[in-house]
Design a protein around this motif. Structure first.
Motif, PDB file in Angstrom:
ATOM      1  N   SER A 196      -9.190   4.170   6.445  1.00 50.54           N
ATOM      2  CA  SER A 196      -7.877   3.528   6.544  1.00 50.54           C
ATOM      3  C   SER A 196      -6.772   4.553   6.712  1.00 50.54           C
ATOM      4  O   SER A 196      -6.865   5.666   6.183  1.00 50.54           O
ATOM      5  CB  SER A 196      -7.571   2.765   5.261  1.00 50.54           C
ATOM      6  N   LYS A 201      -4.383   4.013   2.892  1.00 53.65           N
ATOM      7  CA  LYS A 201      -4.858   4.157   1.504  1.00 53.65           C
ATOM      8  C   LYS A 201      -4.563   5.592   1.064  1.00 53.65           C
ATOM      9  O   LYS A 201      -3.414   5.999   1.078  1.00 53.65           O
ATOM     10  CB  LYS A 201      -6.335   3.789   1.423  1.00 53.65           C
ATOM     11  N   ASP A 227     -18.593   4.244   6.530  1.00 58.82           N
ATOM     12  CA  ASP A 227     -17.274   3.649   6.305  1.00 58.82           C
ATOM     13  C   ASP A 227     -16.759   4.189   4.976  1.00 58.82           C
ATOM     14  O   ASP A 227     -17.203   3.782   3.919  1.00 58.82           O
ATOM     15  CB  ASP A 227     -17.381   2.115   6.276  1.00 58.82           C
ATOM     16  N   ALA A 271     -10.659  -2.358   8.880  1.00 58.27           N
ATOM     17  CA  ALA A 271     -11.550  -3.504   9.109  1.00 58.27           C
ATOM     18  C   ALA A 271     -11.841  -3.610  10.607  1.00 58.27           C
ATOM     19  O   ALA A 271     -12.986  -3.845  11.017  1.00 58.27           O
ATOM     20  CB  ALA A 271     -10.894  -4.787   8.594  1.00 58.27           C
ATOM     21  N   ARG A 290       0.818  -1.221   0.000  1.00 60.49           N
ATOM     22  CA  ARG A 290       0.000   0.000   0.000  1.00 60.49           C
ATOM     23  C   ARG A 290       0.851   1.269   0.000  1.00 60.49           C
ATOM     24  O   ARG A 290       1.644   1.457  -0.876  1.00 60.49           O
ATOM     25  CB  ARG A 290      -0.988  -0.019   1.177  1.00 60.49           C
ATOM     26  N   SER A 328     -15.883   1.502  -2.456  1.00 58.32           N
ATOM     27  CA  SER A 328     -14.506   1.837  -2.834  1.00 58.32           C
ATOM     28  C   SER A 328     -14.132   1.278  -4.197  1.00 58.32           C
ATOM     29  O   SER A 328     -13.671   1.981  -5.081  1.00 58.32           O
ATOM     30  CB  SER A 328     -13.531   1.256  -1.817  1.00 58.32           C
TER      31      SER A 328
HETATM   32  C1  LIG Z   1     -10.289  -0.824   2.410  1.00 61.84           C
HETATM   33  C2  LIG Z   1     -11.600  -0.750   3.039  1.00 61.84           C
HETATM   34  C3  LIG Z   1     -11.836  -1.356   4.271  1.00 61.84           C
HETATM   35  C4  LIG Z   1     -10.775  -2.110   5.015  1.00 61.84           C
HETATM   36  O1  LIG Z   1      -9.747  -1.263   5.409  1.00 61.84           O
HETATM   37  P1  LIG Z   1      -8.329  -1.884   5.878  1.00 61.84           P
HETATM   38  O2  LIG Z   1      -7.523  -0.695   6.272  1.00 61.84           O
HETATM   39  O3  LIG Z   1      -7.794  -2.620   4.708  1.00 61.84           O
HETATM   40  O4  LIG Z   1      -8.599  -2.783   7.021  1.00 61.84           O
HETATM   41  C5  LIG Z   1     -13.095  -1.240   4.822  1.00 61.84           C
HETATM   42  N1  LIG Z   1     -14.079  -0.588   4.178  1.00 61.84           N
HETATM   43  C6  LIG Z   1     -13.902   0.001   2.979  1.00 61.84           C
HETATM   44  C7  LIG Z   1     -15.040   0.701   2.317  1.00 61.84           C
HETATM   45  C8  LIG Z   1     -12.649  -0.063   2.364  1.00 61.84           C
HETATM   46  O5  LIG Z   1     -12.444   0.513   1.166  1.00 61.84           O
END
Ligand SMILES: *Cc1c(COP(=O)(O)O)cnc(C)c1O
Length: 461
Positions: free
Chosen positions: A281, A284, A247, A143, A86, A217
């Motif tokens: 996150s 990301k 989220d 997560a 990442r 996403s």
């Molecule tokens: C990537 C993502 C997650 C998980 O995030 P991590 O940092 O990989 O645990 C949860 N929800 C959405 C919408 C995501 O894009």
């Protein structure tokens, strides 16, 4: 066995390898030779050539002794590449990691009061300042953030989600599965392509614990589609006194539409829209270390902080140190865009990449002319990390077309190189997108290409 070790130590070639590892490798090497001796002629030949046998053994030891986690050159043009780690950390975060790892720190000590403090306290103020939220919490990853918030707010209750937002992120993170684990009862509303405010409204009961919105996403529903805005959902929640959680996945703090990308909802937008809990996150689009960040109303965040799962999902001190350094960069947007590698790579202008591709191609041509045809080509880079799936950034790549080697064989040999290289295979060519290749990686890239393309070099049976 002891003979082999004697030869190896006498030759001095492997003097840096601990004896225990040497013994382990010799045992395994001899086992594999014994096993193949019946069926494989080459092995029988090998046994009669002592020097070659020792060379092979030394190579086996070297391969085995390489660290598992190694530097890989990312020529894919996917900036937030899940399989390649990442986001890259900015220099200030690396310095913070060093300081936090090598010295004691006030991780859970309130220096003013001389009492036990909270580890999240070090970034909570920054997160509130940057996002406009009342309160914040950080955990191991997003997560974990989602799981924790669902468990704390909706366990034993109903959580209402649109059918268009029941996403699978990858690595088996699926919203319906996470909800089941948290003890929340999933109530699906709407349809795959269209969900309206009245769908949520009609599903609300006395046992509703949460209205959940999930950012799609990694996919898009286009055409005859609609979803309820976070502002409308927040208002509905307020009316019924039910918390609303969003989220966001990527968790962007800067509007990146100026770089030709579609506008991603920022964390500040979600907070301003009245969402009670926003999760995202750290690694990301934020461009920091792996972490899960929750911001929102104090009342709900307190409830989440007090949940016993919080302790199990807590953030590590090294991560915390790096995250604080990254967040501090966001206090100056220009500095964030310059110094945070994920953002800097997104911001790289096409003209710069074209120039870099041309320069690298020239070096490739000079070095590899006997083995491959090298050219440049315009390509599309991707943000990656499940963010902005249909969004591309115009970029330039060096294209390598081997003369006498199958493309998959070359790709394989490049992954085995002393500095492994991953590119993009297209037709019978390998593409290396300059957007994700740092300027100081090109020498290693050239060396790996040279080794991989030359038959016999660096290759063992
Ligand atoms: C990537 C993502 C997650 C998980 O995030 P991590 O940092 O990989 O645990 C949860 N929800 C959405 C919408 C995501 O894009």
């Amino acid at each position: 066995m002891n003979d082999c070790i004697g030869w190896l130590t006498a030759s001095g070639a492997l003097s840096d390898i601990p004896l225990q590892r040497l013994k382990f490798c010799v045992r395994h090497f001899l086992d594999s030779v014994r096993q193949s001796i019946q069926t494989n002629r080459e092995t029988r030949d090998l046994l009669s050539d002592r020097q070659r046998l020792l060379d092979e053994l030394a190579h086996f030891v070297r391969q085995h002794h390489r660290p598992g986690l190694r530097h890989v050159i990312n020529g894919t043009g996917v900036i937030v590449h899940t399989n390649l780690g990442r986001s890259l950390l900015p220099m200030t975060a690396m310095e913070a990691l060093h300081a936090a790892g090598a010295r004691y720190a006030n991780l859970e000590l309130d220096l003013d009061a001389g009492k036990r403090g909270s580890r999240c306290h070090h970034v909570e103020g920054l997160l509130c300042e940057l996002t406009g939220a009342e309160s914040a919490l950080v955990v191991n990853n997003n997560a974990a953030a989602v799981l924790l918030a669902l468990e704390a707010l909706a366990s034993g209750k109903e959580a209402i989600v649109s059918r268009g937002q029941l996403v699978e992120i990858g690595g088996s993170f699926r919203i319906p599965d996470i909800m089941r684990r948290s003890g929340a009862r999933l109530v699906e509303v709407g349809t795959t392509n269209r969900t309206h405010l009245r769908d949520y409204q009609q599903a609300i009961t006395s046992n509703t614990g949460l209205l959940l919105r999930v950012h799609c996403s990694n996919y898009r529903i286009i055409g005859f589609a609609s979803e309820v805005s976070n502002a409308d959902l927040a208002q509905l929640g307020k009316k019924h006194d039910i918390p609303v959680m969003e989220d966001l996945g990527s968790g962007c703090l800067i509007d990146l539409s100026r770089f030709g990308l579609a506008k991603e909802p920022t964390v500040q937008d979600a907070v301003a829209a009245g969402v009670d809990i926003v999760t995202f996150s750290g690694d990301k689009l934020l461009g920091g270390p792996q972490a899960g960040i929750l911001v929102g109303r104090k009342q709900h965040l307190d409830q989440i902080k007090n949940n016993p799962l919080n302790r199990a999902l807590r953030i590590d001190k090294l991560t915390l140190a790096a995250l604080e350094a990254v967040l501090r960069l966001y206090l100056d947007e220009g500095q964030a865009l310059r110094e945070i590698p994920t953002l800097a790579m997104i911001a790289l202008p096409e003209a710069v990449l074209a120039e870099r591709a041309r320069a690298l191609c020239e070096q490739c041509c000079a070095l590899l002319a006997d083995y491959a045809v090298c050219t440049v080509r315009s390509v599309w880079s991707q943000v990656g990390g499940g963010a902005m799936p249909e969004q591309n950034l115009a970029s330039w790549a060096v294209v390598v077309e081997p003369i006498a080697m199958k493309i998959n064989h070359l790709a394989n040999r490049l992954r085995q190189a002393s500095t492994p290289v991953v590119g993009r295979v297209e037709d019978d060519r390998l593409l290396f997108d300059l957007r994700t290749i740092a300027a100081d990686e090109t020498d290693s890239l050239l060396a790996s290409l040279q080794t991989a393309l030359q038959p016999g070099r660096g290759e063992r049976s």
